[in-house]
Design a protein around this motif. Sequence first.
Motif, PDB file in Angstrom:
ATOM      1  N   THR A 187     -34.170   6.796  -0.450  1.00 52.18           N
ATOM      2  CA  THR A 187     -34.157   6.227  -1.800  1.00 52.18           C
ATOM      3  C   THR A 187     -34.286   4.706  -1.784  1.00 52.18           C
ATOM      4  N   SER A 188     -33.904   4.063  -0.672  1.00 55.10           N
ATOM      5  CA  SER A 188     -34.036   2.605  -0.664  1.00 55.10           C
ATOM      6  C   SER A 188     -35.505   2.211  -0.617  1.00 55.10           C
ATOM      7  N   THR A 189     -36.379   3.098  -0.117  1.00 54.68           N
ATOM      8  CA  THR A 189     -37.801   2.747  -0.107  1.00 54.68           C
ATOM      9  C   THR A 189     -38.507   3.341  -1.329  1.00 54.68           C
ATOM     10  N   ARG A 190     -37.945   4.395  -1.930  1.00 53.18           N
ATOM     11  CA  ARG A 190     -38.644   5.097  -3.017  1.00 53.18           C
ATOM     12  C   ARG A 190     -38.228   4.577  -4.391  1.00 53.18           C
ATOM     13  N   LYS A 192     -34.722   2.822  -6.177  1.00 58.09           N
ATOM     14  CA  LYS A 192     -33.322   2.387  -5.988  1.00 58.09           C
ATOM     15  C   LYS A 192     -32.369   3.007  -6.993  1.00 58.09           C
ATOM     16  N   ASN A 193     -32.916   3.563  -8.058  1.00 56.96           N
ATOM     17  CA  ASN A 193     -32.022   4.118  -9.071  1.00 56.96           C
ATOM     18  C   ASN A 193     -31.604   5.552  -8.798  1.00 56.96           C
ATOM     19  N   LYS A 194     -32.200   6.186  -7.784  1.00 54.27           N
ATOM     20  CA  LYS A 194     -31.934   7.612  -7.574  1.00 54.27           C
ATOM     21  C   LYS A 194     -30.574   7.835  -6.921  1.00 54.27           C
ATOM     22  N   PHE A 195     -29.561   7.384  -7.512  1.00 54.97           N
ATOM     23  CA  PHE A 195     -28.214   7.596  -7.019  1.00 54.97           C
ATOM     24  C   PHE A 195     -27.370   8.088  -8.160  1.00 54.97           C
ATOM     25  N   PHE A 219     -30.092  15.563  -7.210  1.00 48.73           N
ATOM     26  CA  PHE A 219     -29.018  14.647  -6.823  1.00 48.73           C
ATOM     27  C   PHE A 219     -27.935  15.340  -5.996  1.00 48.73           C
ATOM     28  N   ILE A 220     -27.997  16.660  -5.954  1.00 50.53           N
ATOM     29  CA  ILE A 220     -26.902  17.390  -5.290  1.00 50.53           C
ATOM     30  C   ILE A 220     -27.190  17.556  -3.801  1.00 50.53           C
ATOM     31  N   SER A 221     -26.172  17.288  -3.001  1.00 52.14           N
ATOM     32  CA  SER A 221     -26.298  17.439  -1.551  1.00 52.14           C
ATOM     33  C   SER A 221     -26.711  18.875  -1.225  1.00 52.14           C
ATOM     34  N   LYS A 222     -27.569  19.038  -0.223  1.00 54.93           N
ATOM     35  CA  LYS A 222     -28.045  20.385   0.147  1.00 54.93           C
ATOM     36  C   LYS A 222     -27.246  20.956   1.319  1.00 54.93           C
ATOM     37  N   PHE A 388     -14.172  20.363 -15.737  1.00 60.55           N
ATOM     38  CA  PHE A 388     -15.426  20.319 -16.496  1.00 60.55           C
ATOM     39  C   PHE A 388     -15.479  19.172 -17.505  1.00 60.55           C
ATOM     40  N   ARG A 389     -14.331  18.764 -18.021  1.00 60.64           N
ATOM     41  CA  ARG A 389     -14.386  17.676 -18.991  1.00 60.64           C
ATOM     42  C   ARG A 389     -14.917  16.404 -18.307  1.00 60.64           C
ATOM     43  N   ASN A 390     -14.383  16.094 -17.123  1.00 60.68           N
ATOM     44  CA  ASN A 390     -14.868  14.920 -16.398  1.00 60.68           C
ATOM     45  C   ASN A 390     -16.288  15.119 -15.921  1.00 60.68           C
ATOM     46  N   LEU A 391     -16.587  16.367 -15.617  1.00 58.51           N
ATOM     47  CA  LEU A 391     -17.915  16.673 -15.108  1.00 58.51           C
ATOM     48  C   LEU A 391     -18.997  16.340 -16.135  1.00 58.51           C
ATOM     49  N   GLN A 392     -18.691  16.587 -17.400  1.00 57.17           N
ATOM     50  CA  GLN A 392     -19.669  16.261 -18.435  1.00 57.17           C
ATOM     51  C   GLN A 392     -19.844  14.739 -18.531  1.00 57.17           C
ATOM     52  N   ASN A 393     -18.769  13.993 -18.259  1.00 53.61           N
ATOM     53  CA  ASN A 393     -18.907  12.533 -18.229  1.00 53.61           C
ATOM     54  C   ASN A 393     -19.789  12.097 -17.066  1.00 53.61           C
ATOM     55  N   VAL A 394     -19.666  12.816 -15.938  1.00 49.08           N
ATOM     56  CA  VAL A 394     -20.489  12.477 -14.774  1.00 49.08           C
ATOM     57  C   VAL A 394     -21.965  12.699 -15.076  1.00 49.08           C
ATOM     58  N   VAL A 395     -22.258  13.775 -15.804  1.00 46.84           N
ATOM     59  CA  VAL A 395     -23.654  14.047 -16.159  1.00 46.84           C
ATOM     60  C   VAL A 395     -24.212  12.855 -16.936  1.00 46.84           C
ATOM     61  N   ARG A 396     -23.424  12.352 -17.875  1.00 52.30           N
ATOM     62  CA  ARG A 396     -23.871  11.189 -18.670  1.00 52.30           C
ATOM     63  C   ARG A 396     -24.052   9.959 -17.766  1.00 52.30           C
ATOM     64  N   LYS A 397     -23.083   9.786 -16.859  1.00 50.46           N
ATOM     65  CA  LYS A 397     -23.127   8.629 -15.953  1.00 50.46           C
ATOM     66  C   LYS A 397     -24.389   8.672 -15.081  1.00 50.46           C
ATOM     67  N   VAL A 398     -24.664   9.866 -14.522  1.00 52.29           N
ATOM     68  CA  VAL A 398     -25.847  10.015 -13.666  1.00 52.29           C
ATOM     69  C   VAL A 398     -27.104   9.767 -14.492  1.00 52.29           C
ATOM     70  N   GLY A 399     -27.101  10.274 -15.727  1.00 48.86           N
ATOM     71  CA  GLY A 399     -28.250  10.049 -16.619  1.00 48.86           C
ATOM     72  C   GLY A 399     -28.494   8.566 -16.812  1.00 48.86           C
ATOM     73  N   LYS A 400     -27.434   7.843 -17.096  1.00 54.97           N
ATOM     74  CA  LYS A 400     -27.567   6.402 -17.357  1.00 54.97           C
ATOM     75  C   LYS A 400     -27.998   5.643 -16.115  1.00 54.97           C
ATOM     76  N   GLU A 401     -27.321   5.981 -14.991  1.00 54.09           N
ATOM     77  CA  GLU A 401     -27.596   5.213 -13.776  1.00 54.09           C
ATOM     78  C   GLU A 401     -28.968   5.500 -13.196  1.00 54.09           C
ATOM     79  N   SER A 402     -29.409   6.738 -13.337  1.00 52.42           N
ATOM     80  CA  SER A 402     -30.658   7.117 -12.686  1.00 52.42           C
ATOM     81  C   SER A 402     -31.857   6.935 -13.592  1.00 52.42           C
ATOM     82  N   GLY A 403     -31.647   6.951 -14.904  1.00 53.00           N
ATOM     83  CA  GLY A 403     -32.758   6.864 -15.842  1.00 53.00           C
ATOM     84  C   GLY A 403     -33.600   8.133 -15.850  1.00 53.00           C
TER      85      GLY A 403
END
Length: 585
Positions: A187-190, A192-195, A219-222, A388-403
């Motif tokens: 991701t550092s070469t592709r 930078k937002n894919k985190f 985004f999920i570890s395999k 799950f309540r926090n998990l839904q916040n994480v979805v929003r966070k990932v959306g914002k951070e990753s675009g």
Amino acid sequence: MTFSGALTLSDLNDFITPSQACIKPVEVEVAADEPGAAATQINIDSVGNYYEVPAKDAQRPARKLKTAKISLNDCLACSGCITSAESVLITMQSHEEVLSFLSNNPPPGSPEHRIPVLSISPQSLASLSASISSTSAQPVSMRAILRRVQAFCRQALGFSHAFDTTFARHLALLEQYREFKEWKEETSTRDKNKFPMLASACPGWICYAEKTHAEMLPFISKTKSPQQIMGLLVKEWMGKLWNQTPAEIYHVTVMPCYDKKLEASRLDFYNDVYKTRHVDCVITTGELDLLMQEKGWDLSVKVSGEDAPDLANTIDGIPFPELVFHAGTSSGSYLHSIISFITTYQENQGNTVRLNSKIIRSSDYEEFTLEDTVTGGVIFKGAKCYGFRNLQNVVRKVGKESGVHGLPGGAVRARARKTPAEGQGRSSQDKTHDFIEVMACPSGCVNGGGQIRPSSTRKVLEEVQLDPEGYPRQSSNITGGDDDNNTSLVQSSANWGDKNWIKRVETSYWTSKNEGIDPTVRMTLLRVLHDICLPLESQPYSEIDIDNTFWMRKLDSKAESRRSEFFRTSYRKVESEVVGLAVKW
Ligand code: SF4
């Protein structure tokens, strides 16, 4: 259905509004006598009972309606989480199924005999330990519980082997760090937002992502979960050493939740060649407890040598490590293992680092930043997110951070993408997350839906205090006595999520910690990696120069592909069979 603005939901940590597809339509049992007319109406009495009342025929009595119950199968099969064939597989995973297999298994030496093996998770051992300790004068350690479970499996059920799954978890953590490093480089070469990268050991959370937010799957570890790595260790690695094919072994796991049954049923974990699953049957901690009750086995009774730390199991002369512990969290320490690897790396480079943590709203959401003590730059930012309540916040966070379009906040971020400069010198606010340990259950796996519930009045610790390394402080003040300080009375409760009971299980979890990873663990894991990746054409194990960096080393392409097949998996978007607009109300 929407709630009135005046109505507030409180004290809920695991609530998701049911989708339209989750609502069961009312069954109309009395036919209407004219088109469009309602034949019955539903009345509710003052205590919340429902009655079906005929709309026209006043002579007919009202009929009390049964409360609808949503089973695991209803939930999992509602809109395509799993196919109906897989749901049959899940119903087959029960303690009755284990008993049925054992009673029908031909004797050893017969061509049809399968070697029965059981593997139990550390969270299940903690649950059993808390349950037994609550009625004992002395706390019973997880090691003692493991010995008693092993004795039950061998003596009362006829299992050939019984292991715990912590060594498999150790391999999962090593492999996950390797994957994280690859992800960072890529991701550092592709982009930078894919985190961030999100942990993958919880099938409850994976199922949610596959079904409702497929945009998040990249985004999920395999890396496979400890249960599935244990499945392969037993069926493939041990199988070879025992001179048995995977199909000649029957592998049962004991897990803290029902979701693990779903995980074991996934197609990715099926051996097409031998027509067998890596884990044949998953039972919950509660089901194991039931099995012991049915067999008249008293887990509170000591077995000989139960406190001895000696390794009880060897595989063809190779010691199989047990109760391998990792500082961090009782749900697997995924985040902490990455932090610990990065800290070691930085220190080897001559840098000094400082770990800061911040609880946000509750201990189910905690952020960690690793800073360079000289420059103050943030080297790593991660979070632990449970429920799950926090998990839904994480979805929003990932959306914002990753675009990423499709995730909440993703489109906004994509339009206004202003990537902060990578590397040293950024503040913790600027830094996007690198890794999030996600677990579906509030409080994590110690509170899994398949764990044992408290059943009697008892005293528990007020708080589990962690030391700077992430281990709970001294736990010797946990007893069942009436006069201890620092304890509070807890009434019997069968409710999921009883906070005091979870603390007790959490405390039990940490009572058997090992100090560091001993040389036996290192030796066996290198042997496993050698046998998996370099099995045929290479030199014998004893002649290979394997050192402690071997796990992180890049192997040749053949070996890498074997390794990837063994330790990594994949996810797929689940297409809902329900078209929202076509659902009739
Ligand atoms: Fe199972 Fe809950 Fe742990 Fe997820 S967090 S693996 S659902 S016990």
